[in-house]
Design a protein around this motif. Structure first.
Motif, PDB file in Angstrom:
ATOM      1  N   SER B  42       0.805  -1.101  -0.126  1.00  0.00           N
ATOM      2  CA  SER B  42       0.132  -0.010  -0.173  1.00  0.00           C
ATOM      3  C   SER B  42       0.905   1.226  -0.002  1.00  0.00           C
ATOM      4  N   SER B  43       2.001   1.084   0.867  1.00  0.00           N
ATOM      5  CA  SER B  43       2.764   2.478   0.843  1.00  0.00           C
ATOM      6  C   SER B  43       3.576   3.006  -0.570  1.00  0.00           C
ATOM      7  N   ILE B  44       3.654   1.785  -1.157  1.00  0.00           N
ATOM      8  CA  ILE B  44       4.303   1.695  -2.466  1.00  0.00           C
ATOM      9  C   ILE B  44       3.364   2.363  -3.446  1.00  0.00           C
ATOM     10  N   PHE B  45       2.340   1.994  -3.488  1.00  0.00           N
ATOM     11  CA  PHE B  45       1.379   2.515  -4.129  1.00  0.00           C
ATOM     12  C   PHE B  45       0.666   3.968  -3.931  1.00  0.00           C
ATOM     13  N   ALA B  46       0.718   4.074  -2.664  1.00  0.00           N
ATOM     14  CA  ALA B  46       0.509   5.429  -2.119  1.00  0.00           C
ATOM     15  C   ALA B  46       1.752   6.487  -2.687  1.00  0.00           C
ATOM     16  N   PHE B  47       2.747   6.014  -2.612  1.00  0.00           N
ATOM     17  CA  PHE B  47       3.964   6.587  -2.906  1.00  0.00           C
ATOM     18  C   PHE B  47       3.912   7.065  -4.500  1.00  0.00           C
ATOM     19  N   ILE B  48       3.545   5.948  -5.254  1.00  0.00           N
ATOM     20  CA  ILE B  48       3.310   6.250  -6.656  1.00  0.00           C
ATOM     21  C   ILE B  48       2.218   7.269  -6.962  1.00  0.00           C
ATOM     22  N   CYS B  49       1.096   7.145  -6.256  1.00  0.00           N
ATOM     23  CA  CYS B  49       0.235   8.352  -6.521  1.00  0.00           C
ATOM     24  C   CYS B  49       0.520   9.574  -6.021  1.00  0.00           C
ATOM     25  N   LEU B  50       1.454   9.864  -5.054  1.00  0.00           N
ATOM     26  CA  LEU B  50       2.045  10.968  -4.550  1.00  0.00           C
ATOM     27  C   LEU B  50       2.787  11.252  -5.659  1.00  0.00           C
ATOM     28  N   LYS B  51       3.804  10.656  -6.292  1.00  0.00           N
ATOM     29  CA  LYS B  51       4.690  11.166  -7.409  1.00  0.00           C
ATOM     30  C   LYS B  51       3.880  11.674  -8.479  1.00  0.00           C
ATOM     31  N   GLN B  52       2.827  10.950  -8.560  1.00  0.00           N
ATOM     32  CA  GLN B  52       2.037  11.330  -9.955  1.00  0.00           C
ATOM     33  C   GLN B  52       1.186  12.514  -9.819  1.00  0.00           C
ATOM     34  N   VAL B  53       0.720  12.776  -8.508  1.00  0.00           N
ATOM     35  CA  VAL B  53       0.312  14.065  -8.191  1.00  0.00           C
ATOM     36  C   VAL B  53       0.887  15.199  -8.245  1.00  0.00           C
ATOM     37  N   ILE B  76      -7.829  12.517  -5.790  1.00  0.00           N
ATOM     38  CA  ILE B  76      -6.619  12.560  -5.111  1.00  0.00           C
ATOM     39  C   ILE B  76      -5.752  13.808  -5.540  1.00  0.00           C
ATOM     40  N   ASP B  77      -5.743  14.561  -4.355  1.00  0.00           N
ATOM     41  CA  ASP B  77      -5.055  15.836  -4.728  1.00  0.00           C
ATOM     42  C   ASP B  77      -3.626  15.819  -3.858  1.00  0.00           C
ATOM     43  N   HIS B  78      -3.100  16.869  -3.696  1.00  0.00           N
ATOM     44  CA  HIS B  78      -1.618  16.943  -3.176  1.00  0.00           C
ATOM     45  C   HIS B  78      -1.741  16.577  -1.660  1.00  0.00           C
ATOM     46  N   LEU B  79      -2.918  17.110  -0.995  1.00  0.00           N
ATOM     47  CA  LEU B  79      -2.628  16.762   0.385  1.00  0.00           C
ATOM     48  C   LEU B  79      -3.200  15.528   0.823  1.00  0.00           C
ATOM     49  N   ASN B  80      -4.176  15.076   0.087  1.00  0.00           N
ATOM     50  CA  ASN B  80      -4.660  13.859   0.783  1.00  0.00           C
ATOM     51  C   ASN B  80      -3.526  12.394   0.098  1.00  0.00           C
ATOM     52  N   ALA B  81      -2.813  12.800  -1.001  1.00  0.00           N
ATOM     53  CA  ALA B  81      -1.757  11.886  -1.357  1.00  0.00           C
ATOM     54  C   ALA B  81      -0.805  11.711  -0.253  1.00  0.00           C
ATOM     55  N   LEU B  82      -0.491  12.738   0.163  1.00  0.00           N
ATOM     56  CA  LEU B  82       0.439  12.770   1.485  1.00  0.00           C
ATOM     57  C   LEU B  82      -0.146  12.067   2.382  1.00  0.00           C
ATOM     58  N   ILE B  83      -1.311  12.283   2.736  1.00  0.00           N
ATOM     59  CA  ILE B  83      -1.658  12.083   4.114  1.00  0.00           C
ATOM     60  C   ILE B  83      -1.934  10.538   3.957  1.00  0.00           C
ATOM     61  N   VAL B  84      -2.413  10.044   2.883  1.00  0.00           N
ATOM     62  CA  VAL B  84      -2.422   8.472   2.568  1.00  0.00           C
ATOM     63  C   VAL B  84      -1.187   8.036   2.649  1.00  0.00           C
ATOM     64  N   LEU B  85      -0.001   8.512   2.446  1.00  0.00           N
ATOM     65  CA  LEU B  85       1.178   7.880   2.447  1.00  0.00           C
ATOM     66  C   LEU B  85       1.377   7.614   3.960  1.00  0.00           C
ATOM     67  N   MET B  86       1.087   8.720   4.389  1.00  0.00           N
ATOM     68  CA  MET B  86       1.369   9.048   5.915  1.00  0.00           C
ATOM     69  C   MET B  86       0.698   7.685   6.801  1.00  0.00           C
ATOM     70  N   ILE B  87      -0.494   7.570   6.173  1.00  0.00           N
ATOM     71  CA  ILE B  87      -1.327   6.607   6.877  1.00  0.00           C
ATOM     72  C   ILE B  87      -0.645   5.378   6.792  1.00  0.00           C
ATOM     73  N   CYS B  88      -0.385   4.988   5.381  1.00  0.00           N
ATOM     74  CA  CYS B  88       0.384   3.694   5.115  1.00  0.00           C
ATOM     75  C   CYS B  88       1.561   3.531   5.872  1.00  0.00           C
ATOM     76  N   VAL B  89       2.269   4.483   5.744  1.00  0.00           N
ATOM     77  CA  VAL B  89       3.681   3.999   6.684  1.00  0.00           C
ATOM     78  C   VAL B  89       3.357   4.053   8.140  1.00  0.00           C
ATOM     79  N   VAL B  90       2.270   4.708   8.790  1.00  0.00           N
ATOM     80  CA  VAL B  90       2.181   4.570  10.015  1.00  0.00           C
ATOM     81  C   VAL B  90       1.672   2.839  10.291  1.00  0.00           C
ATOM     82  N   ALA B  91       0.787   2.659   9.480  1.00  0.00           N
ATOM     83  CA  ALA B  91       0.165   1.440   9.669  1.00  0.00           C
ATOM     84  C   ALA B  91       1.328   0.425   9.578  1.00  0.00           C
ATOM     85  N   PHE B  92       2.205   0.665   8.571  1.00  0.00           N
ATOM     86  CA  PHE B  92       3.188  -0.240   8.421  1.00  0.00           C
ATOM     87  C   PHE B  92       4.255  -0.591   9.507  1.00  0.00           C
TER      88      PHE B  92
END
Lengths: 491, 496, 109, 164, 345, 129, 96
Positions: B42-53, B76-92
């Motif tokens: 999930s984190s990887i995909f979140a990161f992909i999204c972030l990069k794309q955004v 997915i905009d700039h902020l929630n891409a970031l927050i999603v990444l955060m959530i994934c990382v925290v969960a990880f």
């Protein structure tokens, strides 16, 4: 004049930091551990000399660490003033380390590893402050310094140390977060930059009331400078082992405070702005009050270290006062006084520590006749106190001279009077000690008439610094030039 | 697969939760591994999204290939891409951390725990990503239900605490739903962007106000803004440590994000700050929240409980920042979501380690902790510094923006509250440090010969996440400028 | 056909009215259960039967409507089985729980 | 056997419900019916050994019984309504519990009997324990008339022998 | 909408609600609350929301009541009254009044009840009504929107049920045999149940024999015909679950677990959601977005893109039904036996 | 009067919701709290359903003619003829969520009872202190 | 015909109110259960009638079936409760 990007300033900060890590991980072997301390200190000195050459030639170093906020990076910029301060801290670190060994080992202090590691960390932070190129960087290292010295302050880990440590952190953090941080932010919002520049950064017109508020916030925010009423931590922190007091009061902590205030006054407000507005007077008044009051308090103290502490408070205000005059000479004087006072005061502390190591005495009333037992120490003490008072043959006179010049330039006679009174007060609280040490009546003497100095490692440092004090009288250019470059006065 | 990344972020944990349940029937211990793999992916995909955004701009992903207002859209905009990444990382990180803790605290319920854990994060990820007001409600309920179950798992007093949380959480969710209902009755749409367009073309009626009010109150209940905070401390204190490690950084922050999201993508600046003009009241509320949270935290003896009150205070930061109504305040609030997420995580992880080894988290049991668990305490210290706001940890920078915002908005009370709260945090943490640092010694011995306290660290699976988080706190702090310029400012630009 | 449906529905309503009156007026639980269990079943059956007839008529007896009619019969069947069972269950519950039953003697004394 | 019987029983139910006879729905129906018969066939058909004709016979016997029962139901309703609408309720009822023993053996026939008793005038089955019926009767005359000829009717439907 | 029905039944509902909250005996309030739900269901049927009515009748009224009764069975019926609560109640009353007045003030701003031209009835819903047949071939618009247009919502809705089951199960389940940390679980968690006798009710048992298979088949019918008539996965699933509950109620736990063992319950409950999500994932692999059923025509026999949607919806509904059935059953078992799975209601 | 008839549903919605809210906040018995919660939720559901109702509209299942291959014949559909499906779908979800929450709440209640031997909030708090 | 059905439905509802009075009065819980059960059964009729009024009985009838089934199950469950819990008054109920 050219600006060059160089890793050097960062490397100096890093070296001390890495040194601290090494110290921490070689706790098993004491000699190796202390070897690390010296090695890093030596590297630092070498690097400093390398830089000093360039800085004296009028160049500045910059190093960009990271852009932490948009348009507001963490970066180092080494100019004369920073260099001066770094030099003081770096050179005195060596001496203090030596002294620490001489002090700690005989007393079998616990947790020496932690002590040395934190010491190195504190120096690292001090260097960071010295080289910081904007208020943010300075603030960063300032905070790191506060935190890394906490274990030093509470080294004894007993109830007294706890109280002192509490006071220490309460005051430093309260002021830095409560005053300096908002001041910094407000400044940034109003000017868009926090980079120091000699012309000041308040270029466009700013509400004068706001300026006054900012000034006060900044001065009190960097409470390490010991401006009253936020000086309380300083005597409170006297419970520490003497080398730490030396570090705190002569080298790192208080000097950092004063350095910061000076940097703010010269780099953020700028001398021109200060002198053209009532700000200058405000600074002067605050500093003057502190000078007089603290000297008076110092007179009443019996504990030697406490007396020295209040003396420090006074001297620091001197420095601020010098900058507050807001003339080039005044500023040069106050910058130089950082160095001069550092050497003088550290000698005094070393002596106090040496006395404690050798005799276990803490109180001035117990030191009658000590000169007969520890003549070398007490001579060093004499030289140190002369420097603090500002008498010839010691470096202290030079800086005071410049400050007096500055005060005359600005045409404010009352400042001269303040200087005069305070010097007299200084003399009043130092000379009785020396006098009693050497010239007391035979029957009052509490010491046998036999020379029994402290161990060499504890004796040597005060001697070295005392000699340094004298040398600084002969070659004041060593530090004076840095200050002049920093202010832009021709040599 | 790259263009499917937004869906994959959510779908992977969902499916893995099911597999964890099934496999857990036969191999309970595998669930840990599966959870970790899930969140790594999930984190990887979140990161992909972030990069794309960052490179391309906001992404819109429609489910079932129905165009946006008719189907459900992930915006997915700039902020929630970031927050999603955060959530994934925290969960990880929490997933890694939880291994030993769960075995110790829950015994035979491991697969259920991980299944709920994964679903909780699924819910949170969905909440953050979705562009549909009702989808948000469903995901809100998923995360809420899982959190109720997770919080109550440790038993004892957790039950009644969770029950109260359930009641309050349901009230919050229902209020939100009611608000969405009022929006629906006004616009006939559920897609946030669509609602926004329709709303701004109409005059704002009283019902829109009620909709806004109810959505906000709902979210405030969920995020435990001060007068509505009563459920939070108990619920988080008595929960299993791993649960509080997961929930404390994420739950309330995501609610804050929902608030921001509602303010930005459903309503607009003009309406909120010029038509309604509630900002003074709400900033005042935030001030009270900050002060109350800080003061209540001071009174606690249990570290976990103390931290929960700090969360209450931090919520005040974010709400206040968002309602200052200027770019800096909003940046501060958005940035603080990330910062506070990691900060809270770091502290909770550290306390978790301590609880794992020492047994409880009362102040008195912290004696000599520095000697006993030095590495844990390093993590704890960094977290504490961030909480206090000492550079270069990220807590400092969020405070920077918040104070800037407060100054610009002339919200002096808020500014002072921020500073006071920092100081209270300092007092709080140094109280702990003092205990851990000093009371090791039997003190009165003349020669300072201290009895050796043997080092007894938590297992590596607990330490690694802790230190990683601590590193992240500093790392995020150092990259604040990038985060702000590339992620938060583009997000705010449209709003202000 | 509609007329028959109406009559059936009216009958059902009447029985239901009886049920409600009975439930209200009868003196003890058990006798009320009589009213509920019996009249309820019949009235439901009648009303649904009426509806079924009406619906068949209304949709002109096409295939789909027989479908519906069958479903309505399913309802009737379920009610037919379920209602007495439920009544029984409730009665049993009441007697297990020890609900006092009214009797003339007790009332007099 | 149970499977087949229940399958046959359920097929008309499904198709009359569904009313869709295209391929798709027929297949769905077959699948559904199969699932239910496999899962619950043994529940619907309690006595697996009974022959098929016997079952048919039961059903045919049951239909006249049902009509009789319907008439009884109407009677009972009229009875209840009469009571509940009468101005002086307390004089015309005398509630009481009555017990009687039945000689019916099979559960299903007991069930039918119990439900029939419930639906017929003035009586409600409260409990069956083994072969003893506890019945609540509303008036004296119905209480004395229990169990009446109902038991034998039920026995006839299910081909049971009763000892009376 | 049928105005008269609505007004009377809503008034009745209000009475029910008040009664449910103020009866002292918890059983009483649960029973009255059941009536509340049933009446609500009538209101919804009268407002044209038959799918909602169906769901409420099954989920809300039926299973909900059963859950409440099981809980009270495992706990207590007493609702003690304490005076010192009064102040809080009054305060809350004031709070609630404020909110209520706020909401009442909006009432006049709302479109009239039954106004077909209100925004809520025109924008999105009009699109669904007008295009459902063309785009999905499903006449029941509710089903098509539920399973396709907003299928993502529904997936998580199923997930909610799954979560509820797993949550309840993990909260309540107590295993007697292999609790290693038996010492750590305090003895207070062992609840003293009321003395339990097997109540062997022949009539209920026989009636359930008769009814359960037909109920099941009816439920399957509801699932299969969700496209054409009200119903679908949820309603069918709940009826399936309810029929199992009926069996468990009329028999005992041994019988209940022989139908579906604990392991199977967990397996099936995950399997149901997995079917749903799996269909979505298959869409990934066929090159569509998540839950874009139209790409399924590549693997489904003899269907075009539109029929593929229709058929995939059925698959989805089956998944939903499976999860809902099993979880309702599992929740009932957990609640009524207080997690022991040995004996219960 | 006309006002009341036109807005009767909404008024009832408000009253029901507030009753539920009050119950959740003020009642002491945990089960009653949960019942209040359910009442509150049904209030919201009623709100949605009320907004989706249309005068003179049928249920949202389209009367559809099919050809011999069981494919629907295209016909124009008037939005006014059918009730709003959207609100109904949303409420289906809400009902399911409601019952899930109820179930979880009940499970918690059972655990609370086994822990504290009471369902009365104040009593439980007393045992805790 | 529609007005008649309308009237029939209203009559049913009014009768339900009458039955509901019993639920309010009590006196025992089982009385409530009984009257609520009756209301439940009547709701089936009401739904069928509503289906006729909408003239979409084919759709409403499914609900009616489901409704009947669930009403039955709820009633049986509640009854079972009392069969196990052999007391009526809550105060001496499950506390043993």
């Amino acid at each position: 004049m050219q600006t060059m990007t160089s890793f050097l300033p960062a490397s100096i900060v890093l070296v001390s930091f890495i040194g601290s890590v090494f110290v921490f991980f070689t706790k098993k072997n004491e000699n190796l551990r202390e070897a690390w301390t010296f090695i890093t200190a030596a590297i630092n000195i070498v690097l400093l000399f390398k830089m000093a050459k360039w800085v004296l030639a009028g160049n500045t170093f910059t190093y960009h660490i990271a852009e932490v906020l948009p348009g507001l990076p963490l970066f180092f910029k080494v100019d004369g003033f920073g260099m001066l301060f770094a030099f003081v801290a770096g050179s005195l670190w060596v001496v203090t380390s030596l002294y620490s060994i001489g002090y700690m080992r005989p007393l079998k202090e616990h947790a020496q590893t932690r002590y040395f590691a934190c010491f190195a960390l504190a120096i690292s932070a001090t260097m960071g402050v010295a080289f910081s190129g904007n208020v943010l960087t300075m603030y960063l290292f300032y905070e790191i310094l506060s935190l890394s010295t906490y274990p030093l302050v509470t080294h004894h880990q007993d109830a007294e140390a706890r109280g002192g440590g509490r006071k220490y952190l309460t005051f430093l953090l309260t002021t830095s977060i409560g005053f300096a941080l908002p001041a910094m932010i407000i400044t940034y919002l109003n000017t868009g930059t926090l980079t120091f520049s000699n012309a000041g950064i308040f270029t466009q017109a700013i509400d004068p009331t706001l300026l006054i508020v900012l000034l006060l916030l900044f001065i009190f925010g960097f409470a390490k400078s010991g401006m009253m009423p936020f000086h309380v931590w300083l005597p409170g922190a006297m419970v520490v082992p003497t080398p730490v007091s030396a570090l705190l009061h002569a080298v790192a902590v208080v000097k950092v405070g004063v350095f910061c205030v000076l940097r703010i006054l010269t780099g953020v407000f700028g001398i021109d702005l200060l002198s053209s507005t009532p700000l200058s007077t405000i600074v002067c008044v605050i500093a003057s009050i502190t000078v007089i009051v603290s000297s008076l308090i110092a007179l009443t103290q019996d504990n030697l270290k406490r007396r020295l502490a209040f003396s420090t408070v006074g001297q620091l205000s001197y420095i601020v006062l010098g900058a507050g005059i807001a003339t080039s000479f005044g500023v040069v004087g106050s910058m130089t006084h950082i160095a001069m006072h550092a050497f003088g005061k550290i000698t005094l502390f070393f002596c106090a520590g040496a006395i404690f190591v050798a005799t276990g005495k803490k109180y001035i009333s117990q030191m009658v006749g000590i000169g007969k037992q520890m003549p070398v120490t007490m001579i060093a003490f004499l030289i140190g106190s002369m420097s603090v008072i500002g008498l010839p043959l010691t470096g202290g006179i030079i800086s005071k001279w410049y400050m007096v010049l500055g005060a005359m330039d600005s045409g404010r006679l009352w400042i001269l009077i303040i200087y005069l009174i305070s010097s007299l007060l200084n003399a009043a609280y130092f000379f009785p000690i020396v006098y009693n040490a050497f010239f007391c009546k035979e029957e009052d003497s509490q010491f046998p008439n036999k020379i029994k100095e402290a161990p060499l490692a504890a004796l040597l440092p005060p001697v070295i610094t005392a000699i340094g004090t004298v040398i600084l009288f002969i070659y004041p250019e060593l530090f004076l030039n840095f200050a002049k470059i920093a202010v832009g006065v021709s040599k | 697969m790259i263009e499917q990344a937004p869906a994959l972020i959510v779908v992977i944990p969902l499916i893995s939760a099911l597999f964890i349940t099934i496999i857990g029937l036969y191999q309970p211990r595998v669930s840990w591994l599966l959870t970790i793999i899930t969140f790594a992916l999930s984190s990887i995909f979140a990161f992909i999204c972030l990069k794309q955004v960052v490179t391309v701009g906001p992404i819109s992903y429609v489910f079932g290939n129905w165009p946006a207002p008719f189907g459900i859209e992930y915006a997915i905009d700039h902020l929630n891409a970031l927050i999603v990444l955060m959530i994934c990382v925290v969960a990880f990180l929490v997933a890694i951390y939880s291994k030993h803790d769960i075995i110790k605290e829950l015994g035979d319920k491991i697969p259920h725990f991980y299944s709920l854990f994964t679903l909780l994060v699924t819910g949170l990820l969905g909440i953050t990503l979705t562009g549909d007001a009702f989808n948000l409600y469903v995901l809100l309920e998923i995360s809420a239900l899982t959190s109720y179950a997770l919080l109550a798992l440790s038993g004892g007093r957790a039950y009644i605490a969770t029950f109260n949380y359930l009641i309050m959480g349901t009230i919050g969710a229902c209020f939100y739903l009611l608000g969405v209902g009022y929006l629906l009755i006004n616009t006939g749409s559920l897609n946030m962007a669509d609602i926004s367009v329709i709303l701004s073309s109409n005059t704002y009626s009283y019902t829109v106000l009620v909709a806004f009010l109810f959505i906000m109150i709902g979210m405030w209940t969920k995020m435990a803004l001060f007068p509505l905070h009563s459920w939070l401390p108990n619920a988080y204190t008595y929960a299993p440590t791993s649960t509080s490690c997961l929930l404390a950084p994420l739950m309330t922050k995501v609610s804050v994000y929902v608030m921001l999201r509602m303010m930005t993508s459903v309503f607009n600046y003009d309406y909120i700050f010029n038509v309604l003009q509630w900002q003074h009241i709400i900033v005042a509320l935030a001030v009270i929240a900050i002060l109350a949270g800080s003061v209540l935290a001071l009174r606690q003896d249990n570290l976990k409980r103390m931290l929960t009150y700090l969360i209450v205070a931090e919520i005040g930061y974010m709400v206040g920042g968002a309602w200052l109504g200027n770019a800096n305040g909003f940046t501060g609030a958005s940035y603080h979501i990330i910062a506070d997420g990691f900060m809270t995580l770091c502290l909770f992880l550290a306390i978790g380690c301590i609880i794992y080894k020492v047994g409880d988290a009362s102040l008195s049991s912290m004696k000599g902790i520095f000697t006993k668990m030095p590495i844990t305490m390093v993590g704890f210290l960094i977290g504490a510094f961030s909480m206090i706001g000492i550079p270069p940890t990220c807590g400092f920078f969020s405070k920077w923006y918040l104070i800037s915002g407060a100054y610009e908005a002339s919200a002096w009370a808020f500014l002072v509250a921020l500073l006071i709260s920092s100081l209270v945090n300092a007092v709080l943490f140094f109280r702990i440090i003092e205990v851990g640092y000093f009371q090791a010694l039997p003190s009165e011995e003349p020669n300072h010969h201290h009895p050796k306290i043997t080092r007894d660290e938590a297992p590596l699976t607990m330490l690694i996440p802790l230190l990683t988080t601590a590193g992240l706190l500093i790392g995020i702090g150092l990259y604040t400028a990038d985060i702000v310029t590339y992620l938060i400012h583009p997000f705010i630009k449209n709003f202000l | 056909m509609t007329l028959i449906a109406i009559i059936l529905i009216i009958l059902g309503l009447f029985f239901f009215f009886g049920t409600s009156i009975g439930i209200l007026r009868l003196p003890d639980f058990y006798s009320r259960a009589h009213a509920a269990g019996k009249a309820d079943t019949l009235s439901t059956i009648l009303i649904i039967l009426g509806c079924a007839l009406y619906y068949l008529d209304y949709s002109h007896y096409d295939l789909a409507s027989f479908n519906v009619a069958f479903k309505l019969f399913v309802i009737i069947a379920f009610v037919f089985i379920g209602s007495p069972t439920a009544t029984h269950a409730i009665m049993d519950a009441a007697s297990s729980a020890g609900v006092e039953h009214w009797s003339k003697d007790k009332d007099k004394s | 056997m149970q499977f087949i019987t229940s399958f046959i029983l359920l097929v008309p139910f499904w198709f009359l419900m569904s009313g869709k006879f295209d391929m798709f729905h027929v297949v769905l129906g077959i699948i559904s019916i199969t699932i239910v018969s496999l899962w619950f066939g043994n529940m619907l058909i309690q006595s697996p050994k009974k022959s098929f004709p016997a079952r048919l016979g039961e059903i045919f016997n049951f239909i006249p019984y049902l009509f009789w029962l319907l008439i009884e139901i109407v009677k009972s309703n009229i009875h209840v309504i009469k009571i509940s609408l009468s101005p002086n309720i307390e004089s015309c009822i005398n509630p009481q519990f009555v017990t009687f023993k039945t000689s019916l053996k099979k559960d299903f026939s007991k069930f039918i009997l119990a439900n029939s008793i419930t639906l017929t005038p003035g009586t409600v089955t409260v409990r069956i324990s083994d072969s003893e019926f506890l019945i609540h009767a509303l008036t004296d005359e119905v209480a004395s008339g229990l169990p009446g000829d109902m038991e034998s009717k039920v026995a006839k439907v299910f081909n049971e022998r009763i000892s009376k | 909408m049928i105005l008269g029905f609505d007004i009377i039944s809503l008034s009745l509902i209000l009475l029910c609600a008040v009664l449910a909250l103020f009866i002292r005996d918890l059983m009483g309030s649960v029973i009255v609350f059941g009536a509340y739900s049933f009446l609500m269901c009538v209101v919804w049927a009268c407002n044209g929301a038959i799918d909602v009515a169906f769901t409420e009748a099954t989920v809300g009224a039926g299973v909900g009541t059963v859950f409440l009764v099981s809980t009270i069975y495992s706990t207590t019926r007493i609702d003690t009254f304490k005076k010192n609560r009064l102040l809080k109640q009054l305060f809350m009353f004031a709070v609630v009044c404020v909110v209520g007045v706020l909401l009442l003030k909006t009432v006049t701003d709302l479109p009239q009840w039954g106004d077909a031209g209100s925004p809520a009835n025109t924008h999105l819903s009009a699109y669904y009504i007008e295009n459902s047949i063309d785009q999905t071939h499903v006449p029941n618009v509710v089903t098509s929107v539920l399973a396709d247009y907003r299928g993502f919502d529904t997936m998580f809705e199923t997930c909610v049920v799954f979560v509820a089951f797993i949550g309840i199960f993990s909260l309540l389940r107590i295993r007697k045999s292999k609790t290693k940390n038996a010492a750590t679980t305090s003895p207070t968690t062992e609840l003293t149940l009321p003395p339990h006798q097997e109540v062997d009710s022949l009539i209920i048992k026989t009636a359930s024999h008769l009814m359960v298979p037909f109920m099941q088949l009816f439920a399957l019918y509801v699932v299969a015909h969700g496209h054409y008539s009200p119903g679908g996965g949820f309603q069918g699933g709940v009826i399936l679950g309810a029929s199992l509950i009926l069996l468990a109620v009329s028999y005992n736990f041994k019988k209940a677990l022989s139908i579906l063992s604990e392991k199977k319950i967990i397996l099936l409950v995950s399997l149901g959601v997995l079917i749903y999500a799996g269909i979505g994932v298959i869409c990934f692999f066929l090159g569509g977005n998540f839950l874009d059923y139209s790409v399924l025509h590549k693997i489904l026999p003899a269907t075009d893109t539109i029929m593929a949607r229709s058929h995939a919806m059925l698959g989805v509904e089956i998944g939903v039904a499976l999860t809902v059935m099993v979880s309702m059953y599992g929740i009932y078992l957990s609640l009524s036996s207080n997690g022991r799975f040995d004996k219960g209601l | 009067m006309e006002f009341i008839i036109n807005y009767y549903n909404y008024i009832i919605v408000v009253i029901i919701m507030m009753l539920g809210l009050w119950g959740m906040l003020a009642l002491s018995n945990l089960v009653k709290k949960l019942i209040s919660m359910a009442i509150f939720q049904t209030g919201i559901i009623l709100f949605y359903i009320s907004m989706g109702a249309k005068k003179g509209a049928s249920i949202p299942i389209i009367k559809q003619a099919y050809d011999e291959h069981h494919h629907p014949i295209h016909q124009t559909i008037n939005n006014m003829d059918y009730a709003n499906p959207l609100t109904q779908i949303l409420m289906l979800t809400a009902i399911v969520v409601g019952v899930a929450t109820l179930g979880l709440g009940l499970a918690l209640t059972q655990r609370v009872y086994s822990e504290h031997k009471s369902l009365h909030e104040d009593e439980i708090l007393e045992t805790l202190s | 015909m529609i007005p008649f059905l309308y009237g029939a439905g209203l009559f049913l509802l009014i009768n339900m109110v009458l039955v509901f009075i019993r639920a309010v009065q009590g006196p025992t819980v089982i009385d409530r259960l009984l009257s609520i059960n009756v209301i439940g059964t009547k709701c089936i009729n009401l739904i069928v009638i509503a289906g006729l009024i909408f003239s979409r009985l084919d759709m409403f009838v499914d609900i009616a079936i489901g409704y009947g089934l669930l009403n039955y199950i709820a009633a049986v469950c509640t009854a079972k409760f009392y069969q196990h819990n052999k007391t009526l008054s809550p105060d001496s109920g499950a506390s043993s």
